[in-house]
Enzyme design. Structure first.
Site, PDB file in Angstrom:
ATOM      1  N   HIS A  21     -16.574   7.406 -18.440  1.00 25.81           N
ATOM      2  CA  HIS A  21     -16.051   6.000 -18.834  1.00 25.81           C
ATOM      3  C   HIS A  21     -14.549   6.028 -19.124  1.00 25.81           C
ATOM      4  CE1 HIS A  21     -15.726   1.847 -19.503  1.00 25.81           C
ATOM      5  NE2 HIS A  21     -16.793   1.659 -20.292  1.00 25.81           N
TER       6      HIS A  21
ATOM      7  N   CYS B 271     -13.279  -2.907 -21.977  1.00 32.06           N
ATOM      8  CA  CYS B 271     -13.811  -1.987 -20.602  1.00 32.06           C
ATOM      9  C   CYS B 271     -13.696  -3.006 -19.331  1.00 32.06           C
ATOM     10  CB  CYS B 271     -15.083  -1.382 -20.781  1.00 32.06           C
ATOM     11  SG  CYS B 271     -15.906  -1.207 -22.283  1.00 32.06           S
TER      12      CYS B 271
ATOM     13  N   HIS C  45     -21.205  -1.573 -13.055  1.00 31.87           N
ATOM     14  CA  HIS C  45     -20.556  -1.158 -14.443  1.00 31.87           C
ATOM     15  C   HIS C  45     -21.240   0.381 -14.535  1.00 31.87           C
ATOM     16  CE1 HIS C  45     -18.199  -1.660 -17.790  1.00 31.87           C
ATOM     17  NE2 HIS C  45     -19.212  -1.414 -18.632  1.00 31.87           N
TER      18      HIS C  45
ATOM     19  N   SER D 221      44.302  -0.023  22.869  1.00 33.42           N
ATOM     20  CA  SER D 221      44.714  -0.341  24.391  1.00 33.42           C
ATOM     21  C   SER D 221      43.634  -1.725  24.533  1.00 33.42           C
ATOM     22  CB  SER D 221      45.054   0.618  25.288  1.00 33.42           C
ATOM     23  OG  SER D 221      45.414   0.030  26.355  1.00 33.42           O
TER      24      SER D 221
END
Length: 1019
Positions: free
Chosen positions: A352, A178, A314, A622
């Site tokens: 998750h 994870c 988490h 020229s």
């Protein structure tokens, strides 16, 4: 505010991602701010459609919730050079990551095609054994088996993309469960600090290849019982599964500041460790493990916990995980109850995401720092009683609020991600340093964009309009710069020039606007500068360049100073301040015309060269040949200007004459010549200039009028390039003999011969004397240069005289074109606007300028803009490999061959290229026999292209060695012959290959007949 920059700080300069109900990160951020849950709750009918039984549907423990990415089937495989068959076998996660890495780089304002330093890649992807089984069982014989193993295996995600995009830094696949994608960010930071790369890309992805059928809730396991992730709440019961992909682009902060990158936020530190066995079991979290990780991150970041006011946790919502995580945070923050720190978890929005979980929380926090807003964490009503909130500073963020600094600290946050098996990762983020104040300016900007197909180009224009409407206060100069340096050029191109966002929107929204230019890339390989002759000058020519381009002004002023020194005339006042009467200078008089044009063209050419447009060859008309000689370093700018001034002065001493332009070929003009007339210039196959006495020219005009021949007298009272110059030739030669000539550095064409000048000619005083007297063979010079194809002729002078002459040449099949840079005097347009349009034309011809040189010390910032719009396709994602196993003929399913091209069509694809042959430069030739027809059919299927001809090369179409092996096997199987790979490489067109196959089949037939004959004789 304390916001010191350290050498070990890392800048986040680009982001991209796709999440549930969010095709872009802008949509994702809006959902987060609105506190929206992105999880989908399935109806019974939806689950029945994927095979869920009535018995399972009736199970009270069946949870019918998951978050998913919409339209995961689409992958613009041709953009990345894959065949459709390869794309169909590729892990959908790898497909999606290709596009998101590209978009992240674009968001950072960079393209791998032009970035010179090393880019590292650090990617993670969720386990996908279902897809591996599917590709192994299905056995796609249109893809090389060795290559099939890589593209279907997540472990090769980084190296496949590094190869495809030519990323030459470290390329890692990272798997720590994870925490994988946050560990990837950690590794990317380490590589940047160790200078293994100058830019690093980190990302994570999870896309399911199985159809969702719900999950069964089990007490004590990680899956939620009600389909919600209620992190930190007393009713929490775990996670919901979800899909998502996120990518970030990182650079060393000091480099990002120096390069004027956009900076979303700053990584102060990152730490990774492992719990070891200091916990109740392998899958359990550890207070001490997490504490040590977070504490060390604070130390490396040189920050105190009191300066951190948000932590993205988490936050899985499990009964065991949440209390341990908060306890570890409390310990890391010294159980400080006087401090206040917000706590949140993006998992409450969508569950998750496995390998993409860490980077998703990281991106959420990055966007929060950029926008200085804290979005709410969802489903929190009452705290989980097992969580020790009382002994620490943490409070769950339950509503959207402005994120304000405290105690003079910059905004800081921590981001955690913990993996099964104990790999912990924690990152300290800080708000970006303040940018220098940039004031809006009203100068003109070139906005340009490009795509591989017309559909994609049009879709991008729509996205750009929406972006400009939504971001009306953004800096248009930064936007233009980001499009110029941060986007690749493709087949279809579009640009506009404007000086305000309002004007840009007006043009982009008008379907019939003449101010927007579209065209296909017409790749030119060489550049020729055409230097105009005298006579094209006008007051205020290049005025806006003179006032706004210091480098151009520098060369102009240097030339004006020399002219003033030698003639006493202050040309600058006359040219740009219109003080004609005060200075008594007429710029149309020959003594001023020649030096003014010379100085102007030289300054313009030098400006273009400074901007990166380097001529491969030169041609002058020229007086323009003197400019060509200067650019070629035959003589210096000062010497060239002195010679031109002397030349003009001497020409004024010659007998009065006149010059006449006539629409006749050189051969026809010769019939009108006499001792008082000369051919001065051959401009084109049907255009010449005659020079002679006034009386002779006037008589010729009368004659031409009676014969209805178009002619026009030039505004000049002398007879250049004729016998009338004879009286000053010796004096001019004496002046030339004082010059120190040098070897030419850039080839240029001689006006006298019409061929490339030799060093001996260029360094000869006699040559330049003859140049004053003899015919200017400009048309012959162009004919010489036009023998080489794919060349862009750029007129570096006022107006479009030479561009017009160029159009009169015969150029069949050469793919050459011309562009002028300065407006005609009758065109009322800003010079800066005009030259930017011409730079746009150069770009459409494959010639781009050096934008760093263009902006100089006033370089804009890179800024975030809409990313490329990829073509939509339909490829397999949700698969069941076991359906492909045949137990008996009766049981054989209809999906036995999933890689048949018709199974997944591209009905939603954008409009494809109308004529592929325009980029291959090969004429289409249809097959003429059965073998060629079979090969054409095989190649069209293999490459997913229509109308492949027998002259097309396997490798020009996108083949490589691995594809070659696969195609060879298909050929051997179809025709039942044996062809060696080396022969296939030699015979790489269908025509050659078909001939080889027919020969092999004929030999086999002869051998079989001989064997049959011998058998008959024996009998």
């Amino acid at each position: 505010m304390e916001n010191k920059i350290r050498k070990k700080d890392i800048a986040i300069v680009g982001v991209s991602g796709r999440y549930p109900k969010s095709d872009t990160l802008n949509e994702f951020w809006k959902h987060l701010m609105n506190g929206e849950e992105l999880t989908h709750f399935y109806s019974d009918d939806e689950l029945r459609a994927v095979g869920v039984s009535e018995k399972d549907l009736a199970n009270p423990n069946l949870v019918k919730a998951q978050s998913f990415i919409e339209d995961p089937n689409s992958f613009d495989y041709s953009f990345f050079g894959y065949t459709k068959q390869e794309a169909m076998s590729m892990d959908p996660q790898i497909r999606m990551m290709h596009e998101q890495v590209w978009l992240a780089l674009e968001d950072a304002g960079y393209t791998p095609k032009t970035y010179k330093d090393k880019i590292g890649l650090y990617l993670s992807a969720a386990d996908n054994i279902n897809w591996r089984a599917y590709t192994l069982i299905a056995n796609n014989d249109h893809v090389n088996s060795f290559f099939l193993n890589q593209i279907s295996n997540k472990n090769f995600i980084s190296t496949l993309i590094s190869y495809n995009l030519n990323l030459r830094g470290p390329s890692y696949y990272i798997d720590t469960a994870c925490s994988s994608s946050l560990v990837g960010i950690h590794q990317a930071c380490r590589s940047l600090l160790m200078r293994e790369c100058s830019m690093a890309i980190a990302g994570g992805v999870r896309v399911y290849s199985k159809a969702y059928k719900g999950h069964l809730y089990q007490e004590g396991m990680t899956n939620s019982k009600d389909g919600h992730c209620k992190a930190f709440d007393k009713d929490s019961s775990g996670i919901v599964s979800g899909e998502g992909i996120g990518v970030v682009v990182l650079k060393r902060l000091e480099d990002a500041i120096k390069d004027k990158d956009q900076i979303y936020a700053v990584i102060r530190s990152s730490v990774v460790n492992n719990d070891g066995n200091r916990k109740v079991g392998y899958t359990a979290p550890s207070i001490n493990g997490q504490y040590e990780c977070i504490k060390q991150a604070h130390q490396i970041a040189d920050v105190t916990p009191e300066s951190i006011t948000y932590v993205e946790a988490h936050g899985t919502g499990t009964k065991l995980g949440d209390p341990i995580e908060v306890e570890a945070l409390n310990k890391s923050f010294g159980y400080n109850t006087s401090h206040q720190c917000a706590l949140g978890s993006v998992k409450t929005n969508m569950g998750h995401l496995d390998a993409a979980a860490g980077i998703t929380g990281f991106i959420k926090t990055t966007l929060a720092l950029k926008n200085k807003m804290l979005p709410p964490s969802l489903h929190f009503k009452n705290p989980n009683p097992e969580i020790n909130f009382k002994s620490g500073p943490f409070k769950v963020q339950t509503e959207l609020s402005t994120w304000r600094p405290v105690n003079n600290y910059p905004l800081r946050a921590g981001v955690s991600s913990f993996g099964i098996g104990g790999n912990n990762a924690h990152v300290i983020l800080q708000e970006a340093p303040l940018k220098e104040a940039v004031h809006k300016d009203t100068s003109y900007k070139l906005l340009r964009f490009s795509a591989q197909s017309m559909g994609s180009l049009n879709a991008y224009q729509d996205k750009l309009v929406a972006f400009l409407e939504e971001n009306e206060n953004d800096n248009l100069r930064d936007m233009a710069y980001s499009l110029q340096v941060g986007r690749s050029q493709f087949k279809y191109n579009r640009f506009l020039v404007c000086n305000s966002q309002e004007k840009a929107l007006e043009v982009l929204k008008d379907p019939i606007s003449e101010a927007i230019y579209s065209g296909k890339l017409d790749q030119k390989r060489k550049v020729v500068f055409m230097c105009t002759g005298s006579g094209a000058q006008y007051l205020d020519m290049g005025k806006d360049l003179y006032e706004n381009e210091p480098y151009f002004k520098q060369h102009m002023d240097e030339g004006f100073a020399i002219i003033k020194e030698l003639t006493g005339a202050d040309i600058a006042k006359v040219m740009y301040k219109k003080e004609v009467l005060i200075e008594n200078v007429d710029i149309d008089k020959n003594e001023f015309t020649q030096p003014i044009v010379f100085v102007f063209e030289y300054a313009l050419a030098r400006l273009m060269m400074k901007w990166g447009v380097q001529p491969d060859k030169l041609i002058g008309h020229s007086t323009g040949e003197y400019v060509a000689a200067c650019l070629s370093e035959v003589f210096s700018f000062e010497t060239g200007l002195r010679l031109v001034i002397k030349r003009a002065s001497l020409m004024n001493k010659t007998p009065k004459g006149s010059m006449l332009s006539v629409s006749l070929s050189e051969e026809k003009v010769k019939t009108y010549l006499n001792e008082n007339l000369s051919i001065a210039v051959v401009n084109s196959p049907e255009s010449c200039v005659l020079s002679g006495t006034e009386k002779a020219i006037d008589a010729l005009v009368e004659l031409f009028e009676t014969e209805d021949i178009s002619c026009s007298k030039l505004r000049i009272s002398l007879g250049g390039h004729s016998f009338l110059m004879d009286s000053v030739l010796e004096e001019f030669k004496q002046e030339l003999e004082k010059v120190t000539f040098s070897e030419l550095q850039i080839p240029f064409v001689s006006n006298l011969t019409g061929e490339l000048i030799t060093s001996e000619e260029a360094m000869s005083s006699q040559y330049w004397t003859d140049h004053l007297r003899n015919t200017i063979r400009f048309s012959d010079g162009l004919t010489t240069l036009l023998k080489e194809s794919n060349t862009l002729f750029v007129e570096v002078g006022p107006g479009n005289t030479l561009t017009t002459l160029f159009q009169q040449q015969e150029m069949s099949g050469t793919n050459n074109s011309a562009v002028n840079l300065i407006r005609h005097p009758k065109e009322e347009v800003n010079d800066q606007e005009y030259i930017l349009k011409k730079i746009g034309e150069l770009w459409m011809n494959g010639i781009d300028i050096n934008w760093e040189a263009y902006y100089g010390n006033e370089k804009p910032y890179r800024t975030s803009l809409p990313g490329y719009v990829f073509n939509k396709t339909k490829l397999p994602v949700k698969v069941n490999p076991f359906e492909l196993i045949n137990f008996s003929e009766e049981e054989a399913p209809s999906t036995v061959n999933p890689f048949v091209i018709d199974t997944f069509d591209d009905d939603e694809a954008f409009e494809e290229d109308i004529d592929e042959k325009e980029t291959l430069f090969i004429n289409y030739v249809a097959p003429s026999n059965t073998t060629e027809e079979k090969l054409v059919e095989m190649w069209e299927t293999f490459f997913s292209k229509d109308k492949i001809g027998v002259l097309d090369s396997f490798f020009a179409l996108g083949g490589n060695s691995l594809k070659g092996v696969t195609m060879l096997k298909l050929i051997q199987k179809t025709f039942e012959i044996d062809i060696k790979i080396k022969d296939f490489y030699k015979k790489s067109t269908i025509k050659d290959l078909a001939a080889e196959i027919d020969l092999a089949v004929k030999l086999i037939t002869i051998q079989e007949e001989e064997n049959t004959y011998k058998t008959v004789i024996t009998i």
